[in-house]
Design a protein around this motif. Structure first.
Motif, short mmCIF file in Angstrom:
data_model
loop_
_atom_site.label_atom_id
_atom_site.label_comp_id
_atom_site.label_asym_id
_atom_site.label_seq_id
_atom_site.Cartn_x
_atom_site.Cartn_y
_atom_site.Cartn_z
N THR A 71 0.84 -1.21 0.00
CA THR A 71 0.00 0.00 0.00
C THR A 71 0.87 1.25 0.00
OG1 THR A 71 -0.21 -0.18 2.39
CG2 THR A 71 -2.03 -1.03 1.08
N GLY A 72 2.02 1.18 0.67
CA GLY A 72 2.93 2.32 0.65
C GLY A 72 3.37 2.64 -0.77
N LEU A 73 3.74 1.60 -1.52
CA LEU A 73 4.13 1.81 -2.92
C LEU A 73 2.95 2.36 -3.72
CD1 LEU A 73 6.17 -1.44 -3.68
CD2 LEU A 73 7.08 0.86 -3.43
N ALA A 74 1.77 1.82 -3.45
CA ALA A 74 0.58 2.26 -4.19
C ALA A 74 0.38 3.77 -4.00
CB ALA A 74 -0.66 1.49 -3.73
N VAL A 75 0.48 4.21 -2.75
CA VAL A 75 0.30 5.64 -2.47
C VAL A 75 1.42 6.44 -3.13
CG1 VAL A 75 0.21 7.38 -0.65
CG2 VAL A 75 -0.95 5.20 -0.33
N ALA A 76 2.64 5.90 -3.05
CA ALA A 76 3.80 6.65 -3.54
C ALA A 76 3.76 6.85 -5.05
CB ALA A 76 5.09 5.94 -3.14
N VAL A 77 3.39 5.81 -5.79
CA VAL A 77 3.37 5.94 -7.25
C VAL A 77 2.39 7.04 -7.66
CG1 VAL A 77 2.74 4.80 -9.40
CG2 VAL A 77 4.11 3.59 -7.71
N ALA A 78 1.22 7.05 -7.02
CA ALA A 78 0.25 8.11 -7.33
C ALA A 78 0.81 9.47 -6.94
CB ALA A 78 -1.06 7.84 -6.61
N PHE A 79 1.49 9.51 -5.78
CA PHE A 79 2.08 10.75 -5.29
C PHE A 79 3.08 11.33 -6.29
CE2 PHE A 79 2.21 13.56 -1.91
CZ PHE A 79 1.61 13.01 -0.79
N HIS A 80 3.91 10.46 -6.88
CA HIS A 80 4.91 10.95 -7.83
C HIS A 80 4.25 11.57 -9.04
CE1 HIS A 80 8.77 10.00 -6.10
NE2 HIS A 80 8.28 8.87 -5.66
N CYS A 81 3.02 11.16 -9.31
CA CYS A 81 2.30 11.75 -10.44
C CYS A 81 1.45 12.93 -9.98
CB CYS A 81 1.43 10.69 -11.10
SG CYS A 81 0.72 11.20 -12.65
N GLY A 82 1.59 13.30 -8.70
CA GLY A 82 0.87 14.46 -8.20
C GLY A 82 -0.51 14.18 -7.68
N HIS A 83 -0.83 12.92 -7.42
CA HIS A 83 -2.17 12.60 -6.92
C HIS A 83 -2.10 11.92 -5.57
CE1 HIS A 83 -3.91 13.87 -10.60
NE2 HIS A 83 -3.19 13.02 -11.30
N PHE A 84 -3.11 12.17 -4.77
CA PHE A 84 -3.17 11.59 -3.44
C PHE A 84 -4.20 10.47 -3.47
CE2 PHE A 84 -3.97 12.25 1.28
CZ PHE A 84 -2.78 11.65 1.63
N ASN A 85 -3.71 9.24 -3.44
CA ASN A 85 -4.60 8.08 -3.55
C ASN A 85 -5.00 7.61 -2.17
OD1 ASN A 85 -5.90 5.72 -4.18
ND2 ASN A 85 -4.05 4.62 -4.76
N ILE A 86 -6.20 8.01 -1.72
CA ILE A 86 -6.66 7.55 -0.41
C ILE A 86 -7.40 6.23 -0.59
CG2 ILE A 86 -7.98 8.20 1.65
CD1 ILE A 86 -7.33 10.88 1.35
N GLY A 87 -7.44 5.75 -1.83
CA GLY A 87 -8.29 4.61 -2.13
C GLY A 87 -7.62 3.26 -2.06
N ALA A 88 -6.38 3.19 -1.54
CA ALA A 88 -5.70 1.89 -1.51
C ALA A 88 -6.52 0.86 -0.75
CB ALA A 88 -4.32 2.04 -0.87
N GLU A 89 -7.24 1.32 0.27
CA GLU A 89 -8.08 0.40 1.04
C GLU A 89 -9.11 -0.29 0.15
OE1 GLU A 89 -7.38 0.30 4.31
OE2 GLU A 89 -9.01 -0.92 5.09
N GLY A 90 -9.81 0.50 -0.65
CA GLY A 90 -10.82 -0.06 -1.53
C GLY A 90 -10.20 -0.88 -2.65
N GLN A 91 -9.07 -0.40 -3.18
CA GLN A 91 -8.41 -1.14 -4.26
C GLN A 91 -7.91 -2.49 -3.76
OE1 GLN A 91 -5.74 2.06 -5.05
NE2 GLN A 91 -7.47 3.33 -5.66
N ALA A 92 -7.42 -2.53 -2.52
CA ALA A 92 -6.98 -3.80 -1.95
C ALA A 92 -8.19 -4.72 -1.73
CB ALA A 92 -6.27 -3.56 -0.62
N THR A 93 -9.30 -4.14 -1.29
CA THR A 93 -10.52 -4.93 -1.10
C THR A 93 -10.93 -5.59 -2.41
OG1 THR A 93 -11.24 -3.34 0.55
CG2 THR A 93 -12.91 -4.85 -0.29
#
Lengths: 373, 324
Positions: A71-93
């Motif tokens: 999930t850390g990587l998931a958030v980070a990749v989006a972050f590098h593109c300038g987006h804040f992905n709060i949805g890792a929880e749902g994506q993991a689900t």
């Protein structure tokens, strides 16, 4: 705000400030421990012992670490593109759902060697799909990705409840879960894998997904800093105007970044469903998606830092659950609070110490800095 | 016929009661975001306030004092948010997320340590709670034919906080659109440089807006443990803060429209509770999950501009750097 030199030596920005921020976060947590009448140092000793004291402890710690890396990587990749992905929880689900549905459909027909890769792909496809919609809406309809991903978290959990209660639940069974997968339909766990090379290892939830998580670190690192695509993605994150000028399409990069993000988060579902529970059930993500935000911030959005931060949170999760036996005042919630402090100090307040550190550095290096204004 | 009216009355009454925390948090969001500060932390502030109110109520503070204490707690979280976002120009979303996580963790930890009931607080005694203000009147009219149940459930049988929440909707509109403070507050969310040039402190205005939002979240949290429920249990806000955020976006950052959106969400929730396990003629049993998911789905659709475009304040999310 007093003036802060734009450029400090690299080691201050990369190492000293993050370490100071983490130290602040942990002291805040220590203060809470002290305030509830416990001895913070004793707690730390018990925690470290509970997380690293034995092969069993290590094994559980690494199992939690797996989720947090992903999930850390998931958030980070989006972050590098300038987006804040709060949805890792749902994506993991959804990732777990994809894995589970494929298993439930095919586990009686296919051998594990074919079934497992297919299940991983199904899980990742589901995770990508769940991230793709908010990404598309952000890229082409101007929706706010933070709010849509939050909404998609709720939609994911509602979808899971509905599916499991109404479609997948075994009739007559009180537990809200699907039937168990066929015997061989599981990611091999650490005990069985290590016994192949003659190492005796305790029976824990740790499984092949941990190796996948480490590989993902490497893959993300290669992608972001050693590929054309990754470069384009980071350019968009730093300045979408510059990106457009350079012929990179920010909307397309948004789709790419969030898709990768969704695929990474989906592997949490694979770890839990195919690696640990071997059936579909509710709430198997257990907040790992949100922990990923803290992990990414603490790891400075770099795969190496993320692996370290994930190990810290893995240790907190495992050591914390051991601590419950020794110190009744402790629950899993204490590690939630610690996460909160990490997000606050390493994320929101990450620049707070920059000015004082810069002044101290200037004084120590003996070169009085030019003062402005 | 009478039966139908009783059902309608109870659904409408439930709609109002469910909407109260949403309305208060949505108004909080409107103030903060109109001033340019994103407020993802509604949930955390409400949760912390609910916990504080329950603790103070449980040790016997009168309702108003417990409310005041809870408001102070929520406002101090708001102060942390303001300090991080305005003073240190930290990321507003990250700061809001941090507050949510800290509140979720700390309330559970402290609840367990202080009361050792698995994180729950003891029940707040009736004397410390907000109960129906004019219960006598509601009981008197309830038996009237036709309008009796409606009058009682929808209008009369409410506690002070319900009245307050719905009174605050037009009051917020007035504050935002008919006062100098409101004009400045909206301006600082659209064009802080202009406000600064006019010699008004951007920092002070934004701090004010964020603290006001904290106050409203504090009332919302108090409602949960001093009026709706009698005790606190961990995670009891259950996403209401995010729902309110959605209602605020849905209501296009406008107090009146946000209030209507909250009522809509409350209505959907009330219907979902009502429909649990009830087969509908011609459709069969509607999955409760589907209705529960509607507010979230609606928000996504609205944000995508498929019906009506929501225009966020232009400087929303951007820290202001004073020119030198």
């Amino acid at each position: 705000m007093r003036d802060v030199p734009a450029a400090l030596p690299r080691w201050i920005d990369v190492a000293l400030l993050p370490v100071l921020n983490v130290a602040l976060a942990l002291s805040a947590a220590g203060l809470v421990v002290w305030a509830i009448g416990q001895n913070p140092l004793a707690a730390v000793r018990l925690l470290v012992d509970g997380a690293f004291g034995s092969a069993l402890a290590w094994s559980y710690t690494l199992y939690y670490t797996t989720n947090f890396i992903l999930t850390g990587l998931a958030v980070a990749v989006a972050f590098h593109c300038g987006h804040f992905n709060i949805g890792a929880e749902g994506q993991a689900t959804l990732g777990g759902l994809g894995v589970g549905l494929l298993m439930l459909t095919l586990d009686r027909w296919l051998p594990a060697a074919l079934l497992l890769p297919l299940a991983l792909l199904a899980g990742m496809a589901a995770g990508v799909a769940w991230a793709f919609v908010p990404a598309w809406l952000q890229a082409y309809r101007g929706s706010h990705i933070v709010i849509t991903t939050i909404m998609f978290n709720f939609l994911a959990s509602t979808l899971m409840v509905w599916l499991i209660v109404n479609v997948l639940k075994v009739p007559g069974n009180q537990a809200v879960e699907s039937r168990a997968f066929a015997a061989g339909a599981a990611l091999p766990n650490a005990k069985s894998m290590l016994s192949l090379i003659g190492v005796e290892w305790p029976d824990t939830p740790l499984n092949l997904a941990f190796a996948l998580a480490l590989l993902s670190c490497l893959a993300v690192w290669l992608l972001l800093w050693h590929s054309r695509l990754g470069h384009a993605l980071r350019v968009v994150g730093q300045s979408s105007d510059a990106a457009r000028y350079a012929g990179i399409s920010p909307p397309r990069m948004t789709l790419v970044a969030l898709s990768i993000s969704g695929a990474l988060a989906a592997l949490v579902g694979a770890n839990e469903i195919a690696g640990v529970h071997h059936k579909l059930l509710l709430d198997f993500v257990a907040g790992a998606g949100f922990t990923g935000i803290a992990v990414a911030l603490m790891g400075r959005n770099h795969p190496f830092g993320i692996a370290l931060a994930a190990l810290l949170f893995g240790a907190l999760a495992q050591g914390g659950s051991e601590l419950v036996f020794e110190m009744p005042a402790f629950t899993r919630d204490m590690s939630v609070a610690v996460q909160g402090f990490v997000v606050l100090f390493c994320g929101a307040l990450s620049q707070m110490l920059r000015a004082p550190v810069a002044r101290a550095h200037a004084r120590l290096s003996g070169r009085p800095r030019r003062r402005h204004g | 016929m009478d039966e139908l009216i009783v059902v309608v009355a109870s659904v409408l009454g439930a709609t109002l009661r469910i909407a109260v925390p949403l309305v208060l948090c949505a108004l909080a969001g409107v103030f903060s975001e109109r001033a340019g500060v994103i407020d993802i932390g509604l949930e955390g502030k409400m949760l912390a306030a609910a916990f504080a109110a329950a603790c103070l109520g449980a040790i016997g503070w009168p309702a108003m004092a417990a409310l005041a204490g809870a408001v102070l707690v929520a406002m101090s979280l708001g102060l942390v948010h303001a300090w991080a976002c305005i003073t240190h120009r930290g990321d507003q979303i990250v700061s809001g997320v941090a507050l949510n996580v800290i509140a979720a963790g700390l309330t559970a930890v402290l609840g367990l340590v202080w009361f050792s009931q698995g994180g729950r607080t003891p029940d707040v005694a009736a004397a410390s709670r907000f109960t129906s203000m004019i219960a006598g009147a509601a009981a008197a009219v309830r038996s009237w034919p036709l309008v009796g149940p409606l009058l009682a459930e929808v209008l009369l049988d409410h506690n002070a906080l319900v009245w307050l929440a719905f009174a605050l909707v037009p009051a917020s509109w007035w504050l935002l659109y008919r006062t100098r403070f409101g004009l400045r507050l909206r301006a600082v969310g659209e064009n802080p440089a202009m406000v600064d040039a006019a010699g008004i402190s951007v920092t002070r205005l934004r701090y004010g807006a964020v603290l006001l939002a904290g106050m409203l979240c504090g009332i919302a949290g108090s409602y949960l443990t001093l009026a709706q429920n009698a005790s606190f249990s961990p995670g009891m806000t259950a996403g209401r803060g995010f729902m309110a955020l959605a209602a605020m976006v849905f209501g296009q950052w406008h107090p009146l429209r946000a209030g209507v959106a909250c009522l809509l969400f409350g209505f959907l929730d009330a219907v979902a509770i009502r429909l649990q396990g009830v087969p509908l003629p011609g459709i069969g049993s509607v999955p409760v999950e589907l209705i529960q998911a509607l507010p979230y789905a609606l928000t996504v659709v609205l944000l995508a501009g498929f019906f009506g475009r929501a225009q966020a304040p232009r400087a929303l999310g951007r820290a202001y750097v004073k020119e030198r």
